[in-house]
Write an enzyme that holds these catalytic residues in place. Sequence first.
Site, mmCIF file in Angstrom:
data_model
loop_
_atom_site.group_PDB
_atom_site.id
_atom_site.type_symbol
_atom_site.label_atom_id
_atom_site.label_comp_id
_atom_site.label_asym_id
_atom_site.label_seq_id
_atom_site.Cartn_x
_atom_site.Cartn_y
_atom_site.Cartn_z
ATOM 1 N N SER A 93 32.356 56.780 74.717
ATOM 2 C CA SER A 93 32.428 56.267 76.077
ATOM 3 C C SER A 93 33.866 56.423 76.600
ATOM 4 O O SER A 93 34.405 57.532 76.571
ATOM 5 C CB SER A 93 31.956 54.811 76.114
ATOM 6 N N ASP A 136 21.439 59.676 78.979
ATOM 7 C CA ASP A 136 22.608 58.972 79.511
ATOM 8 C C ASP A 136 22.707 59.203 81.014
ATOM 9 O O ASP A 136 22.752 60.342 81.476
ATOM 10 C CB ASP A 136 23.868 59.498 78.817
ATOM 11 N N HIS A 192 23.208 55.533 77.618
ATOM 12 C CA HIS A 192 24.598 55.593 77.203
ATOM 13 C C HIS A 192 24.843 54.829 75.913
ATOM 14 O O HIS A 192 25.700 55.197 75.111
ATOM 15 C CB HIS A 192 25.482 55.035 78.327
#
Length: 476
Positions: A218, A438, A472
């Site tokens: 991330s 995602d 995600h």
Amino acid sequence: MNLIARNSSRLRALPHRLSSLTFLRCALTTATPSFPCVDAHAARESKILASSFYHYSQTGISSDSGPEPPYARPNPLSYNTYHHQYPLELTYGSTLPSFDIAYETWGTLSPSHDNVILLHTGLSASSHAASTELNPTEGWWEKFIGPGRALDTNQFFVICTNVLGGCYGSTGPSSLDPEGQRYATRFPILSIFDMVRAQFRLLDHLGVQKLYASVGSSMGGMQSLAAGWLFPDRVGKIVSISGTARSSPGSIAMRYAQRSVLMADPNWNNGSYYDDLPPHTGMKLARPTIAGHAEIATITYRSGPEWDQRFGRKIRELKDGQSPSPSRSPTLCPDFLIETYLDHQGEQFCLKYDANSLLYISKAMDLFDLTLPALQEIAMTPATHAPPSLPTSSSRQSPVPPKSHPPPFHYAPHFPELAAGLQPLKSIPILVLGVQSDILFPVEQQRELVDALRMAGSTQVSYFELGGVWGHDTFL
């Protein structure tokens, strides 16, 4: 006569209408609506007022639902702290006179200090990536750190820090300035590069000249790339998981909306809330952490198929444990199970993280851009490489075809500039992982990163796309 007749008819009907209005008025006044989801805010505020914000946030709740591990404000006795007593010049012209970096380690440092993996966190994580003797609670990457695991502690010495600007031990807006006052929003604007520079000051302190690998997920993927860009001779390998080399307009818009919700909370008070009520309502609605998500951002961290599988259109159970009947009247508070989940995640997060840290770090994510013009705008030049230049026209037309996915029919206008900005990374082996479901860091961004690295001249890029429905958060 017609007029008189009509008026007589209306007068005869008046008692009936009056009785109907009286009944309706009584019904409206006696059926006072109830909003337990609103009452919860008042109850939370009462708990905060009964003790200090920081005491409540440290002793409060921790989530054990969903795929996230339990996670709460860490104890200063459960991590190490490095104090850098010298000024740190920041990207946007300010200087921090000194700073602290909180960190934890796993494994054993080799005599030559050449087995170090620097693990970078997402936006709001602490350094607690895995359990330790000092803190046996499971960390946010518990399954991946340890003997025989992906980050094998039989071979590697793993270091994870809380980032500069955070609130879990590292210097941030909630820290005291040299005058003994909270920085609050007097804290300087940060960049991802500043966070990485602070981490490398820690590595200098530990005697680590070169990393075996820089690994991040991330926002940590951004840091991992930034580490290689800033210090290409000190980073052996790079892993970027669900990251990006350039924050997209869509993700910038989402983070702006989240910050706007938070800053609209009257308790935020322009960032000066440390001796008063924190903006807990804005925090509940606005933003996620790695292990507990606020309501708006939870939606971007997951995917539609996962919502269908986990919740569907199920209605929440009543307090007595019985499912509601089909004739049950809907309410304006959570009815659907997915609504109760979002509400629960927001409640878990809103007192675990400093609101100002969220604002500063999310803004640093927005500002991250490795295209050449963006780097030149902030006077960034590689430490050990000649300044990159834009690829030639021939290289723009025929980039190296990626092996793991078909090249796009049309490259974005910024693509050649991104390739130029990534040239300092071309000699470093890089692993890029993307997630097909995602929506926060779409898989197209991972593909673009790989394509741009190859156009920049890198021949050591590996790329894989992960399936699954977890969006995600798949990297967890």
